[in-house]
Write a protein that holds these residues in place. Structure first.
Motif, mmCIF file in Angstrom:
data_model
loop_
_atom_site.group_PDB
_atom_site.id
_atom_site.type_symbol
_atom_site.label_atom_id
_atom_site.label_comp_id
_atom_site.label_asym_id
_atom_site.label_seq_id
_atom_site.Cartn_x
_atom_site.Cartn_y
_atom_site.Cartn_z
ATOM 1 N N VAL A 54 43.211 34.458 27.144
ATOM 2 C CA VAL A 54 43.528 34.498 28.549
ATOM 3 C C VAL A 54 42.534 35.218 29.475
ATOM 4 C CG1 VAL A 54 45.455 35.444 29.915
ATOM 5 C CG2 VAL A 54 45.832 34.680 27.473
ATOM 6 N N THR A 57 39.616 32.965 30.535
ATOM 7 C CA THR A 57 39.987 32.101 31.299
ATOM 8 C C THR A 57 40.210 32.431 32.847
ATOM 9 O OG1 THR A 57 41.147 30.843 29.748
ATOM 10 C CG2 THR A 57 41.751 29.953 31.564
ATOM 11 N N LEU A 58 40.898 33.606 32.796
ATOM 12 C CA LEU A 58 41.192 34.128 34.180
ATOM 13 C C LEU A 58 39.971 34.743 35.115
ATOM 14 C CD1 LEU A 58 44.668 35.725 33.652
ATOM 15 C CD2 LEU A 58 44.307 33.521 34.634
ATOM 16 N N THR A 59 38.974 35.351 34.373
ATOM 17 C CA THR A 59 37.957 36.223 34.957
ATOM 18 C C THR A 59 37.069 34.875 35.196
ATOM 19 O OG1 THR A 59 36.958 36.382 32.663
ATOM 20 C CG2 THR A 59 37.750 38.138 33.519
ATOM 21 N N LEU A 61 38.089 31.962 36.276
ATOM 22 C CA LEU A 61 38.632 31.286 37.531
ATOM 23 C C LEU A 61 38.543 32.037 38.877
ATOM 24 C CD1 LEU A 61 42.306 30.051 36.532
ATOM 25 C CD2 LEU A 61 40.550 28.984 37.686
ATOM 26 N N SER A 139 46.593 40.460 33.008
ATOM 27 C CA SER A 139 46.447 39.299 33.868
ATOM 28 C C SER A 139 46.612 39.285 35.232
ATOM 29 C CB SER A 139 47.177 38.009 33.356
ATOM 30 O OG SER A 139 46.945 37.908 32.068
ATOM 31 N N LEU A 143 43.717 39.273 38.063
ATOM 32 C CA LEU A 143 43.796 37.984 39.376
ATOM 33 C C LEU A 143 44.063 38.975 40.837
ATOM 34 C CD1 LEU A 143 46.111 35.608 37.753
ATOM 35 C CD2 LEU A 143 43.764 34.943 38.325
#
Ligand SMILES: [Zn+2]
Length: 259
Positions: A54, A57-59, A61, A139, A143
């Protein structure tokens, strides 16, 4: 390299705890350390399976699409990294308050607090469910702040080293600790957070820098370690905090913690 530094720190603290203990231990058995390390092993698996994919993926993005508070500001890289680490540390303070205050989160975090002693092995003894739920918070941190992979990894390493250090049962020279506690969480300071007394547990929530407790008026340094009993009042019997009980604790009806 990161694993070596962490393992080396753990080994150093483990040795120092035996040479210069800060608090008298209640349970010095090998089984206690084994139990804590078994919990840590499960926690590591949970982080690898639940958090890493997770976070990666988020970093990615955040880096590609320039999401988050800091990405908008377009600061020089080193300032952006420093501010991100500060904000991650502050939001971890908020998360720590939440996992104490929200009952369904506390039933997971209590597993960390029912240890009858406090040392470097307590630092890595968390219930799998707490770590999996914290992925949601992580998360939000990534974000909201706009944290890249490198910065996240840097903060995670610094935080783990800090957590090992301030949970350790190492008696530092008082003069040194008095200087350190102006900046970072120390073993005496965090010992108060693990006290059996509710008002003492409800203090010293910081995990890295002490500034967050200072800003919120939640810093306490006025309790001598000799006056502290580690743990929570509801679970004092060693037979109730075996590995099997720790694993099932969040799913079982709970007694009032502070009776
Ligand atoms: Zn806590």
């Amino acid at each position: 390299m990161r694993a070596l530094v962490i393992l080396g720190t753990f080994a150093l603290l483990f040795c120092l705890e035996r040479r210069r203990p800060l608090r008298r231990t209640v349970d010095s058995s090998v089984q206690r350390t084994e139990r804590n390390l078994a919990m840590a092993g499960l926690a590591a698996v949970a982080l690898r399976v639940g958090e890493q994919p997770v976070a990666r993926t988020l970093t990615t993005l955040v880096e590609c699409r320039r999401w988050g508070l800091l990405r908008m500001a377009r600061l020089p890289q080193w300032i952006e990294t420093a501010v991100a680490v500060l904000l991650l540390d502050y939001t971890l303070y908020v998360w720590h308050v939440l996992i104490h205050r929200v009952p369904w989160l506390w039933r997971m975090h209590v597993v960390h607090h029912v240890d009858l002693d406090l040392d470097a092995s307590t630092a890595v003894r968390f219930h799998v469910t707490e770590l999996l739920v914290s992925v949601l918070w992580r998360s939000g941190q990534i974000l909201g702040i706009g944290v890249g992979q490198h910065t996240l990894s840097l903060w995670q390493t610094l935080t783990l080293l800090s957590v090992l250090f301030h949970h350790s049962n190492v008696r530092l020279p008082l003069a040194l600790e008095r200087i350190l506690v102006h900046f970072i969480v120390t073993p005496r300071m965090h010992g108060i957070h693990h006290s059996i007394v509710k008002a003492e547990t409800n203090s010293n929530w910081s995990s890295g820098l002490t500034i967050w407790d200072r800003l919120h008026g939640t810093l306490r340094l006025d309790v001598p370690q000799s006056a502290i009993t580690i743990g929570v009042p509801a679970y004092r019997a060693p037979e109730e905090i075996t590995l099997r009980h720790l694993l099932s604790m969040p799913f079982e009806p709970q007694r009032p913690t502070w009776r």
